[in-house]
Design a protein around this motif. Sequence first.
Motif, PDB file in Angstrom:
ATOM      1  N   GLY A 147      96.117  33.251  86.192  1.00  0.00           N
ATOM      2  CA  GLY A 147      94.979  34.162  86.088  1.00  0.00           C
ATOM      3  C   GLY A 147      93.734  33.390  85.732  1.00  0.00           C
ATOM      4  O   GLY A 147      93.691  32.162  85.777  1.00  0.00           O
ATOM      5  N   ALA A 148      92.692  34.106  85.380  1.00  0.00           N
ATOM      6  CA  ALA A 148      91.422  33.468  85.013  1.00  0.00           C
ATOM      7  C   ALA A 148      90.814  34.201  83.831  1.00  0.00           C
ATOM      8  O   ALA A 148      91.075  35.389  83.597  1.00  0.00           O
ATOM      9  CB  ALA A 148      90.459  33.466  86.200  1.00  0.00           C
ATOM     10  N   GLU A 149      90.021  33.485  83.075  1.00  0.00           N
ATOM     11  CA  GLU A 149      89.264  34.043  81.966  1.00  0.00           C
ATOM     12  C   GLU A 149      88.067  33.153  81.725  1.00  0.00           C
ATOM     13  O   GLU A 149      87.898  32.118  82.381  1.00  0.00           O
ATOM     14  CB  GLU A 149      90.125  34.133  80.703  1.00  0.00           C
ATOM     15  N   ILE A 150      87.229  33.545  80.782  1.00  0.00           N
ATOM     16  CA  ILE A 150      86.118  32.704  80.353  1.00  0.00           C
ATOM     17  C   ILE A 150      86.448  32.157  78.977  1.00  0.00           C
ATOM     18  O   ILE A 150      86.988  32.871  78.121  1.00  0.00           O
ATOM     19  CB  ILE A 150      84.798  33.491  80.352  1.00  0.00           C
ATOM     20  N   GLN A 151      86.149  30.885  78.791  1.00  0.00           N
ATOM     21  CA  GLN A 151      86.417  30.227  77.521  1.00  0.00           C
ATOM     22  C   GLN A 151      85.190  29.455  77.032  1.00  0.00           C
ATOM     23  O   GLN A 151      84.377  28.990  77.834  1.00  0.00           O
ATOM     24  CB  GLN A 151      87.580  29.238  77.666  1.00  0.00           C
ATOM     25  N   VAL A 152      85.100  29.322  75.721  1.00  0.00           N
ATOM     26  CA  VAL A 152      84.170  28.383  75.095  1.00  0.00           C
ATOM     27  C   VAL A 152      84.983  27.160  74.707  1.00  0.00           C
ATOM     28  O   VAL A 152      85.994  27.275  74.012  1.00  0.00           O
ATOM     29  CB  VAL A 152      83.487  28.999  73.866  1.00  0.00           C
ATOM     30  N   PRO A 170      90.976  26.055  74.171  1.00  0.00           N
ATOM     31  CA  PRO A 170      89.565  26.378  73.967  1.00  0.00           C
ATOM     32  C   PRO A 170      89.239  26.585  72.489  1.00  0.00           C
ATOM     33  O   PRO A 170      90.137  26.765  71.668  1.00  0.00           O
ATOM     34  CB  PRO A 170      89.425  27.698  74.717  1.00  0.00           C
ATOM     35  N   LEU A 171      87.942  26.573  72.194  1.00  0.00           N
ATOM     36  CA  LEU A 171      87.494  27.031  70.887  1.00  0.00           C
ATOM     37  C   LEU A 171      87.657  28.551  70.812  1.00  0.00           C
ATOM     38  O   LEU A 171      88.074  29.100  69.796  1.00  0.00           O
ATOM     39  CB  LEU A 171      86.030  26.643  70.663  1.00  0.00           C
ATOM     40  N   LEU A 172      87.328  29.219  71.908  1.00  0.00           N
ATOM     41  CA  LEU A 172      87.500  30.667  72.003  1.00  0.00           C
ATOM     42  C   LEU A 172      87.882  31.006  73.435  1.00  0.00           C
ATOM     43  O   LEU A 172      87.220  30.568  74.384  1.00  0.00           O
ATOM     44  CB  LEU A 172      86.198  31.396  71.625  1.00  0.00           C
ATOM     45  N   GLY A 173      88.950  31.767  73.605  1.00  0.00           N
ATOM     46  CA  GLY A 173      89.387  32.207  74.926  1.00  0.00           C
ATOM     47  C   GLY A 173      89.461  33.714  75.017  1.00  0.00           C
ATOM     48  O   GLY A 173      88.924  34.441  74.172  1.00  0.00           O
ATOM     49  N   ASP A 174      90.110  34.185  76.072  1.00  0.00           N
ATOM     50  CA  ASP A 174      90.345  35.613  76.289  1.00  0.00           C
ATOM     51  C   ASP A 174      89.064  36.412  76.492  1.00  0.00           C
ATOM     52  O   ASP A 174      89.022  37.616  76.198  1.00  0.00           O
ATOM     53  CB  ASP A 174      91.153  36.219  75.137  1.00  0.00           C
ATOM     54  N   ILE A 175      88.012  35.758  76.981  1.00  0.00           N
ATOM     55  CA  ILE A 175      86.817  36.497  77.396  1.00  0.00           C
ATOM     56  C   ILE A 175      87.061  36.926  78.844  1.00  0.00           C
ATOM     57  O   ILE A 175      87.260  36.076  79.713  1.00  0.00           O
ATOM     58  CB  ILE A 175      85.553  35.636  77.287  1.00  0.00           C
ATOM     59  N   PRO A 176      87.067  38.218  79.130  1.00  0.00           N
ATOM     60  CA  PRO A 176      87.433  38.669  80.480  1.00  0.00           C
ATOM     61  C   PRO A 176      86.471  38.170  81.552  1.00  0.00           C
ATOM     62  O   PRO A 176      85.276  37.977  81.311  1.00  0.00           O
ATOM     63  CB  PRO A 176      87.375  40.201  80.357  1.00  0.00           C
ATOM     64  N   VAL A 177      87.029  37.964  82.744  1.00  0.00           N
ATOM     65  CA  VAL A 177      86.242  37.563  83.900  1.00  0.00           C
ATOM     66  C   VAL A 177      86.628  38.460  85.067  1.00  0.00           C
ATOM     67  O   VAL A 177      87.762  38.949  85.140  1.00  0.00           O
ATOM     68  CB  VAL A 177      86.486  36.074  84.248  1.00  0.00           C
ATOM     69  N   ASN A 178      85.691  38.684  85.961  1.00  0.00           N
ATOM     70  CA  ASN A 178      85.988  39.427  87.179  1.00  0.00           C
ATOM     71  C   ASN A 178      86.614  38.461  88.177  1.00  0.00           C
ATOM     72  O   ASN A 178      85.925  37.680  88.824  1.00  0.00           O
ATOM     73  CB  ASN A 178      84.707  40.052  87.748  1.00  0.00           C
ATOM     74  N   GLU A 179      87.931  38.493  88.287  1.00  0.00           N
ATOM     75  CA  GLU A 179      88.640  37.500  89.105  1.00  0.00           C
ATOM     76  C   GLU A 179      88.390  37.664  90.598  1.00  0.00           C
ATOM     77  O   GLU A 179      88.528  36.712  91.361  1.00  0.00           O
ATOM     78  CB  GLU A 179      90.142  37.563  88.821  1.00  0.00           C
TER      79      GLU A 179
END
Length: 414
Positions: A147-152, A170-179
């Motif tokens: 899958g995909a997500e946005i991460q810092v 990541p420092l922070l993950g699980d930021i949703p992305v429109n795949e």
Amino acid sequence: MPPTVRRLTAGSCTGAVLAAVLLLAGCGSGSGSGGDLPGRQEDKATAAPDGAAPTTPAAPALQVDTVLDGLDHPWDVARAPDGTLLVDERGGRLTAVLPDGTARELDADLSDLFADGETGLMGLTLSPAFAEDRRFYTCQGVEEDGGAEIQVITWTVDEGWTRATRVADPLLGDIPVNESTGRHGGCRVRFDPTGALLVGTGDNAVGSTPQDLGTLAGKVLRIDPVTGDPADGNPFADDPDPVTRLLLSYGHRNVQGLAVRPGSGQVLTVEQGPDRDDEVNLSVPGANYGWDPDGSGGRYDESVPMTDPELPGAVPAVWSSGDPTIATSGADFLSGPQWGAYDGVLLVGVQKDTGVLALRLDDAGRLVEQFRLPELEDTYGRVRSPVLGADGALYLTTDNGEGDDRLLRVTPAG
């Protein structure tokens, strides 16, 4: 093809005739108080002899130089204490421009980058202690576990500016992305005056997310830059949901810009609107900024106002484009006496009606005046990110694509 360096001595400045014409038309469309561009014929404000009224500060003519060209959708730029410029490109490249003008692509593992539509390698900022820790932060799309997500992600870079290494991945993950489209991926990162890391996210073009405190989409986040945990003093610190504890504000559509006002601690956010109403907002902890496109049947309704006046407590914008939109993007404040009448002005990148929007705010963050910078008006195409360097110069990334983008350096002429 790798980017190429343009020496700063080869810059150009828009002619006086063009500047004069654009000065007369300097006030852009939008809500709030308008105003003409400050005249350049007057000297810097100072007490006049014999009790005469002080003169008005002059708005300087601007020198615009190409630092680097051959770029493709550069998203953000940061200036290190040694004068090196670090610029990223949405498709997946980090380039350092050394103080002697040498451009060097960094060896960096971006093999898991999710780059589609508006999402890819996006926000970039250096640690406030970069001279000691060599850390920088990116906000980017990531392919992970099918899958995909946005991460810092936190990186370090060696002193020779040859290699970037992930240290918090990541420092922070699980930021949703429109795949499916990559639409509304956010994703600006900046430090606030307390040392917390701010992260602006997009709503992924999903109507329910902006008003849902249980998701990181459509929000401004405030996190500890070492642990990725909620920063001290967050407005929802006592919420039982660990996601909600990360939030600074909600009700956002697609946060493209974050700017900290020098000397005040104020944070301004910039968003692109739907069919109307690009916005600049003054950040208030815990506030709802009123984007609620969750139409009947789960439809993403882009005809509704950017700030829904029917939502209790929705915070009105400092500035709004109205109709039509101009596609606002990154933002930063000019600061320093060398900028004359531009000192203290908030600059916002413009991508549709191309150029740079300037907003003058009062001490409380209310709009006083709006205008456009003539030297940048419809000259370099779409402007993604204005960033003020510690050297007092303004750096701009354009966003035209097809390898036709540049990193620009803007300074007062003369």
